[in-house]
Design an enzyme around this catalytic site. Sequence first.
Site, PDB file in Angstrom:
ATOM      1  N   HIS A 275       0.860  -1.176   0.000  1.00 13.30           N
ATOM      2  CA  HIS A 275       0.000   0.000   0.000  1.00 13.30           C
ATOM      3  C   HIS A 275       0.897   1.227   0.000  1.00 13.30           C
ATOM      4  O   HIS A 275       1.609   1.481   0.956  1.00 13.30           O
ATOM      5  CB  HIS A 275      -0.917   0.011   1.230  1.00 13.30           C
ATOM      6  CG  HIS A 275      -2.045  -0.959   1.143  1.00 13.30           C
ATOM      7  ND1 HIS A 275      -2.554  -1.633   2.220  1.00 13.30           N
ATOM      8  CD2 HIS A 275      -2.794  -1.363   0.077  1.00 13.30           C
ATOM      9  CE1 HIS A 275      -3.554  -2.415   1.846  1.00 13.30           C
ATOM     10  NE2 HIS A 275      -3.717  -2.267   0.529  1.00 13.30           N
ATOM     11  N   SER A 276       0.840   1.964  -1.099  1.00 12.03           N
ATOM     12  CA  SER A 276       1.879   2.970  -1.331  1.00 12.03           C
ATOM     13  C   SER A 276       1.945   4.099  -0.308  1.00 12.03           C
ATOM     14  O   SER A 276       3.019   4.625  -0.058  1.00 12.03           O
ATOM     15  CB  SER A 276       1.725   3.567  -2.728  1.00 12.03           C
ATOM     16  OG  SER A 276       0.368   3.709  -3.082  1.00 12.03           O
TER      17      SER A 276
ATOM     18  N   GLU B  64       1.768   3.967   2.797  1.00 10.64           N
ATOM     19  CA  GLU B  64       2.301   3.534   4.095  1.00 10.64           C
ATOM     20  C   GLU B  64       3.820   3.672   4.089  1.00 10.64           C
ATOM     21  O   GLU B  64       4.561   2.678   4.166  1.00 10.64           O
ATOM     22  CB  GLU B  64       1.797   2.116   4.384  1.00 10.64           C
ATOM     23  CG  GLU B  64       0.260   2.126   4.470  1.00 10.64           C
ATOM     24  CD  GLU B  64      -0.419   0.757   4.396  1.00 10.64           C
ATOM     25  OE1 GLU B  64       0.273  -0.272   4.398  1.00 10.64           O
ATOM     26  OE2 GLU B  64      -1.669   0.747   4.325  1.00 10.64           O
TER      27      GLU B  64
ATOM     28  N   ARG C 199      -3.399   4.671  -2.090  1.00  9.14           N
ATOM     29  CA  ARG C 199      -3.203   3.353  -1.468  1.00  9.14           C
ATOM     30  C   ARG C 199      -3.038   2.241  -2.493  1.00  9.14           C
ATOM     31  O   ARG C 199      -2.250   1.309  -2.309  1.00  9.14           O
ATOM     32  CB  ARG C 199      -4.414   3.075  -0.586  1.00  9.14           C
ATOM     33  CG  ARG C 199      -4.643   1.654  -0.117  1.00  9.14           C
ATOM     34  CD  ARG C 199      -5.965   1.602   0.623  1.00  9.14           C
ATOM     35  NE  ARG C 199      -6.450   0.252   0.887  1.00  9.14           N
ATOM     36  CZ  ARG C 199      -6.174  -0.444   1.991  1.00  9.14           C
ATOM     37  NH1 ARG C 199      -5.411   0.074   2.925  1.00  9.14           N
ATOM     38  NH2 ARG C 199      -6.667  -1.661   2.170  1.00  9.14           N
TER      39      ARG C 199
ATOM     40  N   HIS D  95       2.572  -3.539   6.551  1.00  9.68           N
ATOM     41  CA  HIS D  95       1.703  -2.386   6.341  1.00  9.68           C
ATOM     42  C   HIS D  95       1.888  -1.373   7.470  1.00  9.68           C
ATOM     43  O   HIS D  95       2.600  -1.622   8.433  1.00  9.68           O
ATOM     44  CB  HIS D  95       0.237  -2.827   6.357  1.00  9.68           C
ATOM     45  CG  HIS D  95      -0.171  -3.711   5.231  1.00  9.68           C
ATOM     46  ND1 HIS D  95      -0.977  -3.279   4.205  1.00  9.68           N
ATOM     47  CD2 HIS D  95       0.113  -5.005   4.960  1.00  9.68           C
ATOM     48  CE1 HIS D  95      -1.184  -4.270   3.353  1.00  9.68           C
ATOM     49  NE2 HIS D  95      -0.539  -5.334   3.786  1.00  9.68           N
TER      50      HIS D  95
ATOM     51  N   TYR E 255     -10.334  -6.177  11.081  1.00 11.09           N
ATOM     52  CA  TYR E 255     -11.664  -6.217  10.454  1.00 11.09           C
ATOM     53  C   TYR E 255     -11.688  -7.353   9.451  1.00 11.09           C
ATOM     54  O   TYR E 255     -10.664  -7.945   9.122  1.00 11.09           O
ATOM     55  CB  TYR E 255     -12.003  -4.897   9.751  1.00 11.09           C
ATOM     56  CG  TYR E 255     -10.870  -4.258   8.953  1.00 11.09           C
ATOM     57  CD1 TYR E 255     -10.486  -2.940   9.222  1.00 11.09           C
ATOM     58  CD2 TYR E 255     -10.195  -4.933   7.948  1.00 11.09           C
ATOM     59  CE1 TYR E 255      -9.469  -2.340   8.519  1.00 11.09           C
ATOM     60  CE2 TYR E 255      -9.162  -4.339   7.242  1.00 11.09           C
ATOM     61  CZ  TYR E 255      -8.806  -3.036   7.532  1.00 11.09           C
ATOM     62  OH  TYR E 255      -7.790  -2.434   6.843  1.00 11.09           O
TER      63      TYR E 255
ATOM     64  N   GLU F  88       1.190  -4.299  11.066  1.00 11.08           N
ATOM     65  CA  GLU F  88       0.783  -2.910  10.896  1.00 11.08           C
ATOM     66  C   GLU F  88       1.709  -2.118  11.803  1.00 11.08           C
ATOM     67  O   GLU F  88       1.672  -2.261  13.026  1.00 11.08           O
ATOM     68  CB  GLU F  88      -0.685  -2.701  11.324  1.00 11.08           C
ATOM     69  CG  GLU F  88      -1.711  -3.376  10.436  1.00 11.08           C
ATOM     70  CD  GLU F  88      -2.074  -2.563   9.193  1.00 11.08           C
ATOM     71  OE1 GLU F  88      -1.560  -1.435   9.043  1.00 11.08           O
ATOM     72  OE2 GLU F  88      -2.861  -3.065   8.372  1.00 11.08           O
TER      73      GLU F  88
END
Lengths: 174, 420
Positions: free
Chosen positions: B180-181, B183, B238, B307, B359, B381
């Site tokens: 995800h760019s 991040e 993203r 991430h 989630y 994360e």
Amino acid sequence: DIDGVGQKYHLELVLEDVLDKDSTVNCTAEVLYHLGNNIPPDVQFAIAGELKNAEAADNIFYNRIKSLEKELVAENIPDSRGNVSPEMEPVHLLAWVASGYVIWQNSTENTKFQLAQIKRVKQVKRRDEYLEFDYTILLHEMVSQEIIPWQMTVLWHPQHSVQVTQDSRQPKHA
Amino acid sequence: MRVLVLLAALVAIAAGTETFVGHQVLRIVPTNNEELQTVQELQELEELQLDFWLAPRGLGYPVDIRVPFPSLQPLKAHLEANSISYSIMIEDVQALLDHEQMEMLRSRRQLPFSTNTFDYATYHNLDEIYAFMDLLVAENPNLVSKLEIGRSTENRPLYVLKFSRGGTNRPAVWIDTGIHSREWVTQASGVWFAKKIVLDHESDEGLASVLDKMDIFLEIVTNPDGFAFTHSQNRMWRKTRSKHSGSLCVGVDPNRNWDAGFGGPGASGNPCSDTYHGPYANSEPEVKAIVDFVKSHGNIKAFVSIHSYSQLLLYPYGHTSTPVPDQKELHQISKKAVAALSSLYGTSYKYGSIITTIYQASGGTIDWTYNQGIKYSFTFELRDTGRYGFLLPAKHIVPTAKETWLALKVIMQHTLDHLY
């Protein structure tokens, strides 16, 4: 779970001063999410202790802005690399507080919002004692991962609480 | 005069028309009138094609002459016959020009000269990170190699660094950052990990024992199109940058595009959504490249996809609440990895399966890798928990990378100790 009404949560949490990690205060809260998610959740809370007095810093910021000849205008706070200049730090904090209100008003059990960035802020000069800022912020919603632009008009004075007098969700770019 | 010649030479080099290979620059200092006259006469000899950088002025003043290669012998013979001494100021003009051009390109792009002068505590762009990779390989050819596993939608190369002590198709650990760019702390951490492996691969017992038996694959910029876009247009981008027919909106969420519960709840079918799963699984070349790599390698034993933000360590599944068969073991590893991470700066992490901890998300990377049989599949994360979010100040990069590395070592060590 409250039949016919919604879901109520009892929370015990610790509030931590963003500017002073050692300064904490205990808090209890009750949050009621209404069925249908059309109404903002009800929040009741009690703080066990006192919040830090920020009067001196508030007044310095207030006087600095009041004495500006040209209205304050700024963009991208923080910038791409996470930098916030010292002069903009109070503007950033004010947005954070105000966005808390916007987030509260738009929260459901399935959302998790954070203030991602101030895209643009413009001061609106007033005749009365209040400071007024027109913010365009970006909210990051964790579940959908969306970045949502939001406009909010914020009123503040050191002796009065922060008010969001107007706010509206903005359309996203493609 | 000299500057003009040099500029002309560079332009010519760039145009590929003229070369100065073997040309030398000689310096003569005439000490008497005879010498001076001889040197002055050289200016008449057109066939020698001499280029006077400093023309003769008078006794004691240096005369600098660029001499083309074919004229070197005759001129030197002539000078020696007249007992005129000379010194060679430049041995090979072309070599000097080549070096200068390289320096010019370097300083324009602000490239470091080595991975020791690279600034790990700041955010870099795609060119800088790709240049870093090449430097790292050049400096450590026995340990590091660079693989191109495919091309992005916009035809950017997808590079993976391979850290290996040898062997053939050894069991391996895969780490990716920047899928995800936006991040940014993840790509920056990936760069730091690469250097860390090179620094520690012999001195750190744990890492050395891992590399004794296993290879490490590291894809630092997993989504280069998105990354370039975060620099040029939209810091909050993203997804990938693919255009699929029927929509004005661009991009697919590369962490919803894998063939595991693809298209189920926890991803969006709306091309304008930031969790758009794409028209079909592996539609994104960035994802397909990894899928192809993993399948053809066939011996990857641990897979970690990194991430930001939220400070979590997650294991599968994201698409269903059915626990994975190895849930207990993965939970134990996570507990140990998080403890190691926190030990450095007290950074607190939560851990658990994706669906229970963050989630529901379908079509996610580690759901797929786990189903391929890669038991030790994890997602991190990284920092923070929302104060700065994606816009994490650069001063957090190195501390984040350092603490995360401790957790990664726990995972790698466990994999080594429990090879399957």
